[in-house]
Design a protein around this motif. Structure first.
Motif, PDB file in Angstrom:
ATOM      1  N   LEU A 195       0.827  -1.204   0.000  1.00 37.31           N
ATOM      2  CA  LEU A 195       0.000   0.000   0.000  1.00 37.31           C
ATOM      3  C   LEU A 195       0.864   1.258   0.000  1.00 37.31           C
ATOM      4  N   GLU A 196       1.948   1.222   0.747  1.00 36.44           N
ATOM      5  CA  GLU A 196       2.869   2.363   0.775  1.00 36.44           C
ATOM      6  C   GLU A 196       3.475   2.600  -0.605  1.00 36.44           C
ATOM      7  N   LEU A 197       3.847   1.523  -1.260  1.00 34.26           N
ATOM      8  CA  LEU A 197       4.436   1.640  -2.597  1.00 34.26           C
ATOM      9  C   LEU A 197       3.391   2.085  -3.618  1.00 34.26           C
ATOM     10  N   ALA A 198       2.146   1.626  -3.436  1.00 31.18           N
ATOM     11  CA  ALA A 198       1.069   2.051  -4.333  1.00 31.18           C
ATOM     12  C   ALA A 198       0.805   3.549  -4.185  1.00 31.18           C
ATOM     13  N   ASP A 199       0.887   4.062  -2.961  1.00 32.12           N
ATOM     14  CA  ASP A 199       0.699   5.497  -2.729  1.00 32.12           C
ATOM     15  C   ASP A 199       1.750   6.323  -3.469  1.00 32.12           C
ATOM     16  N   ARG A 200       2.922   5.722  -3.689  1.00 37.97           N
ATOM     17  CA  ARG A 200       3.997   6.420  -4.407  1.00 37.97           C
ATOM     18  C   ARG A 200       3.922   6.182  -5.920  1.00 37.97           C
ATOM     19  N   GLY A 201       2.940   5.379  -6.338  1.00 32.32           N
ATOM     20  CA  GLY A 201       2.794   5.094  -7.761  1.00 32.32           C
ATOM     21  C   GLY A 201       3.761   4.057  -8.285  1.00 32.32           C
ATOM     22  N   LEU A 202       4.375   3.288  -7.375  1.00 32.04           N
ATOM     23  CA  LEU A 202       5.359   2.281  -7.779  1.00 32.04           C
ATOM     24  C   LEU A 202       4.712   0.911  -7.986  1.00 32.04           C
ATOM     25  N   LEU A 203       3.564   0.682  -7.352  1.00 30.59           N
ATOM     26  CA  LEU A 203       2.740  -0.501  -7.577  1.00 30.59           C
ATOM     27  C   LEU A 203       1.331  -0.030  -7.908  1.00 30.59           C
ATOM     28  N   ASP A 204       0.580  -0.877  -8.638  1.00 35.86           N
ATOM     29  CA  ASP A 204      -0.813  -0.534  -8.885  1.00 35.86           C
ATOM     30  C   ASP A 204      -1.688  -1.156  -7.803  1.00 35.86           C
ATOM     31  N   SER A 205      -2.990  -1.016  -7.932  1.00 33.33           N
ATOM     32  CA  SER A 205      -3.906  -1.472  -6.881  1.00 33.33           C
ATOM     33  C   SER A 205      -3.912  -2.981  -6.712  1.00 33.33           C
ATOM     34  N   SER A 206      -3.433  -3.712  -7.720  1.00 34.12           N
ATOM     35  CA  SER A 206      -3.384  -5.173  -7.630  1.00 34.12           C
ATOM     36  C   SER A 206      -2.045  -5.672  -7.076  1.00 34.12           C
ATOM     37  N   GLY A 207      -1.110  -4.747  -6.825  1.00 41.51           N
ATOM     38  CA  GLY A 207       0.203  -5.142  -6.329  1.00 41.51           C
ATOM     39  C   GLY A 207       1.227  -5.369  -7.422  1.00 41.51           C
ATOM     40  N   ALA A 208       0.855  -5.097  -8.665  1.00 37.47           N
ATOM     41  CA  ALA A 208       1.795  -5.260  -9.779  1.00 37.47           C
ATOM     42  C   ALA A 208       2.663  -4.015  -9.910  1.00 37.47           C
ATOM     43  N   VAL A 209       3.876  -4.196 -10.348  1.00 34.46           N
ATOM     44  CA  VAL A 209       4.791  -3.065 -10.495  1.00 34.46           C
ATOM     45  C   VAL A 209       4.349  -2.174 -11.655  1.00 34.46           C
ATOM     46  N   THR A 210       4.478  -0.876 -11.474  1.00 38.25           N
ATOM     47  CA  THR A 210       4.132   0.087 -12.518  1.00 38.25           C
ATOM     48  C   THR A 210       5.393   0.454 -13.310  1.00 38.25           C
ATOM     49  N   ALA A 211       5.187   1.230 -14.357  1.00 36.89           N
ATOM     50  CA  ALA A 211       6.333   1.700 -15.141  1.00 36.89           C
ATOM     51  C   ALA A 211       7.271   2.537 -14.280  1.00 36.89           C
ATOM     52  N   ALA A 212       6.694   3.324 -13.374  1.00 37.79           N
ATOM     53  CA  ALA A 212       7.513   4.139 -12.472  1.00 37.79           C
ATOM     54  C   ALA A 212       8.317   3.255 -11.520  1.00 37.79           C
ATOM     55  N   GLY A 213       7.710   2.155 -11.088  1.00 36.30           N
ATOM     56  CA  GLY A 213       8.420   1.225 -10.223  1.00 36.30           C
ATOM     57  C   GLY A 213       9.577   0.556 -10.937  1.00 36.30           C
ATOM     58  N   GLU A 214       9.345   0.133 -12.165  1.00 35.08           N
ATOM     59  CA  GLU A 214      10.413  -0.476 -12.968  1.00 35.08           C
ATOM     60  C   GLU A 214      11.548   0.525 -13.192  1.00 35.08           C
ATOM     61  N   GLN A 215      11.175   1.768 -13.480  1.00 38.90           N
ATOM     62  CA  GLN A 215      12.190   2.786 -13.718  1.00 38.90           C
ATOM     63  C   GLN A 215      13.022   3.021 -12.470  1.00 38.90           C
ATOM     64  N   LEU A 216      12.382   3.069 -11.305  1.00 40.10           N
ATOM     65  CA  LEU A 216      13.123   3.281 -10.063  1.00 40.10           C
ATOM     66  C   LEU A 216      14.089   2.138  -9.809  1.00 40.10           C
ATOM     67  N   LEU A 217      13.645   0.906 -10.034  1.00 42.38           N
ATOM     68  CA  LEU A 217      14.525  -0.244  -9.839  1.00 42.38           C
ATOM     69  C   LEU A 217      15.714  -0.192 -10.786  1.00 42.38           C
ATOM     70  N   ASP A 218      15.481   0.197 -12.018  1.00 37.63           N
ATOM     71  CA  ASP A 218      16.585   0.332 -12.976  1.00 37.63           C
ATOM     72  C   ASP A 218      17.574   1.402 -12.514  1.00 37.63           C
ATOM     73  N   GLU A 219      17.039   2.513 -12.031  1.00 42.34           N
ATOM     74  CA  GLU A 219      17.902   3.600 -11.555  1.00 42.34           C
ATOM     75  C   GLU A 219      18.716   3.162 -10.341  1.00 42.34           C
TER      76      GLU A 219
END
Length: 283
Positions: free
Chosen positions: A211-235
């Motif tokens: 839920l914390e990660l979803a609030d940051r836009g890094l996961l979606d409501s289903s718990g899947a990683v978002t494009a922003a989450g993938e980008q952060l991990l790459d960075e």
């Protein structure tokens, strides 16, 4: 382009070190000292180079384990066996595991000897500044045996990168639980079930982190990683690469290529020997 060397080295050299965490030889050696569970064997054997430290230091340097789990085993492990004895037992376990999976001739080969010398040369370039887990392991003298010398050098290189990685995770605002939740959601590293079990995070804690990660836009409501989450991990990986270049600048192009060649061949053999259970990484 230079940063790619740190990633290439990680990919080629990680398994010859990391195999010990899954090897029955480690549990056997630790059990003979009276350390009779996987978690206690893991914490004690990896933390022993730091000395008889408390739970807070182990929690800080290992980062993604539930502090309650660490407190169950540290400092209690030191009342069972001295850190020096644990370090010696860990080397015995490493020797047995490598001989079992690679064969006695291979661990005494010229390739292993050369890889050990090159890895040690790279590790000698590492500065302990800001690298507590690396610094503790760097206090241990190199073993005489070529395969153990290689393993110890790879341990130093791995802990050096690991210390840098923790600093990068904190800079990115990913705490000890948020980091593995995001990585597992992206299908990187161990799967969620393995992380919950081995790091002792409850379903409630895991969900809170999602839920914390979803609030940051890094996961979606289903718990899947978002494009922003993938980008952060790459960075994060890119920044870790940049912070881990120091040892690889100690080797010339030929030496670096030769070390990766040897490491890649050993990794392939270890993988084929089942050094790491596949189920831990199936997403």
């Amino acid at each position: 382009m230079e940063n790619r060397n740190a990633r290439r080295a990680k990919n080629a050299l990680d398994l010859p070190h990391a195999m010990i965490y899954f090897a029955p030889e480690l549990e056997r050696e630790m059990s003979e000292l009276g350390i009779d569970s996987w978690s206690r064997a893991y914490f004690a054997s990896r933390a022993a180079p730091l000395g008889a430290v408390g739970a807070n230091l182990v929690t800080a340097t290992f980062y993604n384990f539930n502090p309650e789990l660490v407190r169950q085993h540290i400092p209690a492990a030191w009342s069972v066996a001295d850190p020096e004895d644990i370090v010696a037992a860990r080397f015995r376990a490493v020797s047995g595991a490598l001989e079992r999976m690679l064969g006695r001739e291979a661990v005494r080969s010229e390739a292993v000897d050369e890889a050990g010398r090159l890895a040690a040369k790279a590790a000698e370039r590492c500065s302990p500044a800001g690298k507590p887990l690396f610094a503790g392991h760097a206090e241990i003298e190199y073993p005489d045996e070529p395969h153990l010398r290689l393993w110890h050098a790879l341990t130093l290189l791995r802990e050096f990168r690991g210390d840098a990685h923790i600093a990068v995770l904190q800079q990115a605002g990913l705490g000890p639980l948020q980091a593995p939740v995001l990585q597992s959601a992206a299908g990187r590293g161990m799967n969620a079930a393995t992380l919950k079990q081995t790091r002792a995070w409850s379903e409630e804690q895991w969900t809170d982190a999602q839920l914390e990660l979803a609030d940051r836009g890094l996961l979606d409501s289903s718990g899947a990683v978002t494009a922003a989450g993938e980008q952060l991990l790459d960075e994060i990986e890119d920044t870790t690469d940049a912070a881990s270049l120091e040892p690889w600048r100690a080797l010339d192009t030929s030496e670096f290529s030769k070390l990766l060649e040897h490491g890649g061949a050993l990794s392939k053999q270890l993988h084929e020997a089942g050094a790491v259970p596949k189920r831990l990484f199936e997403h």
